[in-house]
Write a protein that holds these residues in place. Structure first.
Motif, mmCIF file in Angstrom:
data_model
loop_
_atom_site.group_PDB
_atom_site.id
_atom_site.type_symbol
_atom_site.label_atom_id
_atom_site.label_comp_id
_atom_site.label_asym_id
_atom_site.label_seq_id
_atom_site.Cartn_x
_atom_site.Cartn_y
_atom_site.Cartn_z
ATOM 1 N N ARG A 356 47.740 44.797 35.649
ATOM 2 C CA ARG A 356 48.396 43.649 36.296
ATOM 3 C C ARG A 356 47.558 43.130 37.467
ATOM 4 O O ARG A 356 47.551 41.931 37.749
ATOM 5 N N ASN A 357 46.875 44.022 38.154
ATOM 6 C CA ASN A 357 46.083 43.625 39.319
ATOM 7 C C ASN A 357 44.676 43.170 38.953
ATOM 8 O O ASN A 357 43.890 42.835 39.849
ATOM 9 N N ALA A 358 44.346 43.199 37.646
ATOM 10 C CA ALA A 358 42.972 42.852 37.246
ATOM 11 C C ALA A 358 42.636 41.415 37.635
ATOM 12 O O ALA A 358 41.528 41.132 38.111
ATOM 13 N N GLY A 359 43.562 40.461 37.401
ATOM 14 C CA GLY A 359 43.293 39.070 37.746
ATOM 15 C C GLY A 359 43.080 38.898 39.234
ATOM 16 O O GLY A 359 42.120 38.258 39.677
ATOM 17 N N LYS A 360 43.948 39.463 40.015
ATOM 18 C CA LYS A 360 43.844 39.346 41.456
ATOM 19 C C LYS A 360 42.571 40.000 41.968
ATOM 20 O O LYS A 360 41.882 39.467 42.846
ATOM 21 N N ASP A 361 42.257 41.201 41.427
ATOM 22 C CA ASP A 361 41.055 41.917 41.878
ATOM 23 C C ASP A 361 39.785 41.156 41.549
ATOM 24 O O ASP A 361 38.777 41.279 42.270
ATOM 25 N N GLN A 362 39.786 40.378 40.474
ATOM 26 C CA GLN A 362 38.590 39.625 40.069
ATOM 27 C C GLN A 362 38.673 38.147 40.471
ATOM 28 O O GLN A 362 37.989 37.294 39.893
ATOM 29 N N ASP A 363 39.521 37.896 41.474
ATOM 30 C CA ASP A 363 39.656 36.527 42.012
ATOM 31 C C ASP A 363 40.030 35.535 40.907
ATOM 32 O O ASP A 363 39.567 34.402 40.890
ATOM 33 N N TYR A 364 40.889 36.077 39.981
ATOM 34 C CA TYR A 364 41.421 35.264 38.882
ATOM 35 C C TYR A 364 40.295 34.616 38.062
ATOM 36 O O TYR A 364 40.422 33.485 37.615
ATOM 37 N N PHE A 365 39.219 35.369 37.939
ATOM 38 C CA PHE A 365 38.098 35.009 37.048
ATOM 39 C C PHE A 365 37.547 33.604 37.354
ATOM 40 O O PHE A 365 37.128 32.858 36.456
ATOM 41 N N GLY A 366 37.593 33.242 38.623
ATOM 42 C CA GLY A 366 37.071 31.937 39.033
ATOM 43 C C GLY A 366 38.060 30.796 38.856
ATOM 44 O O GLY A 366 37.731 29.641 39.123
ATOM 45 N N ASP A 367 39.287 31.100 38.404
ATOM 46 C CA ASP A 367 40.305 30.054 38.197
ATOM 47 C C ASP A 367 41.505 30.351 39.101
ATOM 48 O O ASP A 367 42.630 30.560 38.649
ATOM 49 N N ALA A 368 41.245 30.379 40.350
ATOM 50 C CA ALA A 368 42.303 30.722 41.300
ATOM 51 C C ALA A 368 43.441 29.710 41.270
ATOM 52 O O ALA A 368 44.578 30.038 41.597
ATOM 53 N N ASP A 369 43.149 28.480 40.881
ATOM 54 C CA ASP A 369 44.216 27.483 40.822
ATOM 55 C C ASP A 369 45.224 27.796 39.731
ATOM 56 O O ASP A 369 46.319 27.247 39.694
ATOM 57 N N GLN A 370 44.834 28.691 38.789
ATOM 58 C CA GLN A 370 45.751 29.093 37.700
ATOM 59 C C GLN A 370 46.287 30.502 37.931
ATOM 60 O O GLN A 370 46.672 31.190 36.986
ATOM 61 N N SER A 371 46.274 30.936 39.165
ATOM 62 C CA SER A 371 46.650 32.331 39.456
ATOM 63 C C SER A 371 48.045 32.675 38.945
ATOM 64 O O SER A 371 48.266 33.753 38.379
ATOM 65 N N ASP A 388 49.044 53.865 23.675
ATOM 66 C CA ASP A 388 47.608 54.052 23.420
ATOM 67 C C ASP A 388 46.816 52.832 23.871
ATOM 68 O O ASP A 388 45.735 52.951 24.469
ATOM 69 N N GLN A 389 47.339 51.619 23.540
ATOM 70 C CA GLN A 389 46.654 50.391 23.939
ATOM 71 C C GLN A 389 46.601 50.269 25.472
ATOM 72 O O GLN A 389 45.600 49.832 26.038
ATOM 73 N N LEU A 390 47.685 50.676 26.100
ATOM 74 C CA LEU A 390 47.752 50.620 27.565
ATOM 75 C C LEU A 390 46.653 51.475 28.183
ATOM 76 O O LEU A 390 45.950 51.054 29.109
ATOM 77 N N VAL A 391 46.478 52.698 27.659
ATOM 78 C CA VAL A 391 45.448 53.616 28.184
ATOM 79 C C VAL A 391 44.059 53.039 27.938
ATOM 80 O O VAL A 391 43.190 53.066 28.812
ATOM 81 N N THR A 392 43.844 52.479 26.722
ATOM 82 C CA THR A 392 42.520 51.956 26.357
ATOM 83 C C THR A 392 42.119 50.799 27.262
ATOM 84 O O THR A 392 41.008 50.756 27.802
ATOM 85 N N VAL A 393 43.017 49.836 27.438
ATOM 86 C CA VAL A 393 42.707 48.665 28.257
ATOM 87 C C VAL A 393 42.495 49.074 29.720
ATOM 88 O O VAL A 393 41.561 48.606 30.386
ATOM 89 N N ALA A 394 43.367 49.961 30.230
ATOM 90 C CA ALA A 394 43.261 50.400 31.617
ATOM 91 C C ALA A 394 41.931 51.106 31.856
ATOM 92 O O ALA A 394 41.277 50.903 32.883
ATOM 93 N N ASP A 395 41.503 51.957 30.906
ATOM 94 C CA ASP A 395 40.233 52.683 31.059
ATOM 95 C C ASP A 395 39.063 51.699 31.094
ATOM 96 O O ASP A 395 38.109 51.889 31.864
ATOM 97 N N LYS A 396 39.110 50.642 30.225
ATOM 98 C CA LYS A 396 38.029 49.651 30.215
ATOM 99 C C LYS A 396 37.945 48.913 31.548
ATOM 100 O O LYS A 396 36.860 48.703 32.096
ATOM 101 N N ILE A 397 39.089 48.532 32.072
ATOM 102 C CA ILE A 397 39.111 47.809 33.341
ATOM 103 C C ILE A 397 38.623 48.696 34.476
ATOM 104 O O ILE A 397 37.862 48.263 35.360
ATOM 105 N N LYS A 398 39.063 49.961 34.476
ATOM 106 C CA LYS A 398 38.626 50.889 35.525
ATOM 107 C C LYS A 398 37.135 51.166 35.422
ATOM 108 O O LYS A 398 36.452 51.312 36.437
ATOM 109 N N ASN A 400 34.765 49.185 34.085
ATOM 110 C CA ASN A 400 33.931 48.024 34.392
ATOM 111 C C ASN A 400 34.860 46.867 34.745
ATOM 112 O O ASN A 400 35.314 46.117 33.879
ATOM 113 N N ALA A 401 35.146 46.720 36.040
ATOM 114 C CA ALA A 401 36.091 45.700 36.485
ATOM 115 C C ALA A 401 35.603 44.294 36.169
ATOM 116 O O ALA A 401 36.398 43.374 35.947
ATOM 117 N N ALA A 402 34.272 44.123 36.112
ATOM 118 C CA ALA A 402 33.711 42.789 35.855
ATOM 119 C C ALA A 402 34.039 42.291 34.445
ATOM 120 O O ALA A 402 34.045 41.090 34.172
#
Length: 430
Positions: A356-371, A388-398, A400-402
């Motif tokens: 949930r915090n991925a968008g905020k942590d990455q400054d909304y991927f350069g689209d802050a107006d769509q936050s 399982d999907q939750l763990v997989t996605v969370a591990d990827k974000i952790k 490599n946040a970029a």
């Protein structure tokens, strides 16, 4: 080696050298003999007077250098300063030992020590001596000193006073307090022993004292005959013989009072000995040893039926132990399961929070107006993920946040393909 010239013939002496010229030089007398001579001359003393003065000074010096071991036992200062103002007419209420400078020795003071102490107090507190030092007259205190000397040097009178010398009594330790039994009670019995008609009285001993000696000690104190009287506290009997009835009344009154005090003191001693016995760790140990010995003998007498009882008890103990072990294991497993469940729940919350915090942590991927839209769509993706999907996605974000956006896009496509989340509701990640 050299040789002396030959002696001239008798009557024909000749000078071998010239004498030096005479010179005038000042000479001063010195030495102790001259000082003695000067002292005698200046003070106009004869030889006899001077020798007498010297002898007195030598005696005084010897007396000052002599160390009396009893001096260390006497009081340096008056133990009770209020004695200086004590009314000599009420001398019975004064501490006679303190007045004599014997407050540390008291009933243990010898006749010789009493005489020495009296001499010291007389020299120090004689009214004439006090007046010379500007302390004012202390005739009252000096009278108390003299009365104390009178009583303490008379055997019978001293016994009467020692009988009522409550200052010398050693009190037992306070009940319920923490103390060493032997250190606290030994002085108590040593103090009480001075009243025993039979001497020497046995001592308390210590933890190593044998059972026989301990029993003899308490047997002695339970039957101890005390010579203690209370005559010193008697009301004064009038000396006049004109009223014999009143005199006999006072005597009867004194005897009755002494008997009551004697009975009370005997009762006090009985209670004191009973308390000491009840607190004596040796008595407790002796009783414990006796109890163990009785149990040992009983154990030997009941050896017949004990084997069967032991076997039964052993089986019951094993069954009980097994039941307890099973209960502990079940409780442990339940607790472990609960902990595991709570840990999984906590991890799931953590993973959701990370996504949930991925968008905020990455400054909304350069689209802050769509936050707002991005946060909403990420929330929809999170709600649609299985564990399982939750763990997989969370591990990827952790890891490599970029690449958070790419990871969210990939999972959004996967959810859309699976029909779990329409692509139209997450257009930003479609």
């Amino acid at each position: 080696m050299f040789s002396l010239p030959a002696l001239p013939a008798e009557g024909a002496s000749t000078a071998t050298a010239k004498f030096s010229e005479a010179l005038r030089r000042p000479i001063e007398p010195v030495g102790k003999d001259f000082l003695h001579h000067a002292t005698r001359t200046l003070r106009n003393h004869t030889w006899s007077e001077f020798e007498k003065i010297q002898a007195e000074q030598n005696v005084k010096q010897v007396d000052e250098n002599a160390v009396d071991p009893d001096e260390a036992l006497f009081d340096d200062e008056l133990a009770d300063i209020t004695l200086l103002a004590h009314d000599p007419r009420d001398w019975k209420t004064a501490d006679l030992y303190a007045a004599m400078g014997l407050s540390k020795l008291r009933y243990r003071a010898t006749d010789s020590q009493i005489i020495k102490a009296h001499r010291k107090q007389v020299v120090k507190y004689h009214p004439d001596k006090q007046s010379q030092h500007g302390h004012g007259e202390q005739d009252g205190f000096f009278k108390i000193i003299q009365k104390a000397f009178e009583y303490l040097t008379d055997k019978n009178k001293r016994l009467q006073y020692d009988s009522c010398d409550f200052v010398a009594d050693v009190q037992p330790p306070k009940k319920g307090s923490n103390y060493d039994f032997y250190e606290a009670w030994a002085p108590v019995f040593a103090s009480e022993a001075r009243f025993s008609k039979k001497q020497p009285a046995p001592e308390l001993g210590d933890a190593t004292t044998s059972k026989k000696e301990v029993e003899q000690f308490y047997a002695f104190w339970n039957r101890m005959e005390s010579w203690r009287t209370f005559e010193f506290l008697d009301e004064d009997v009038p000396d006049d013989s004109s009223n014999r009835d009143h005199k006999r009344y006072i005597e009867r009154k004194n005897k009755s009072a002494r008997d009551k005090k004697k009975s009370a003191d005997n009762a006090r001693l009985v209670k004191l000995v009973e308390r000491a016995m009840s607190e004596d760790p040796r008595i407790k140990q002796f009783k414990e040893d006796e109890k163990k010995e009785k149990e040992r003998k009983k154990w030997e007498r009941e050896a017949g039926a004990r084997a069967e009882a032991e076997a039964k008890a052993k089986a019951e103990a094993e069954a009980k132990a097994k039941a307890e072990a099973d209960a502990v294991a079940a409780a442990s497993a339940k607790a472990d399961k609960k902990k595991s469940k709570e840990a999984a729940k906590a991890a799931k919350k953590k993973n959701k929070r990370a996504i949930r915090n991925a968008g905020k942590d990455q400054d909304y991927f350069g689209d802050a107006d769509q936050s707002a839209a991005i946060d909403e769509q990420i929330g929809l993706i999170v709600d649609s993920l299985n564990d399982d999907q939750l763990v997989t996605v969370a591990d990827k974000i952790k890891a490599n946040a970029a690449e958070s956006k790419a990871a969210l896009q990939a999972i959004a496509k996967e959810l859309a393909d699976a029909g779990a989340l329409p692509a139209s509701v997450v257009p930003y990640f479609a």
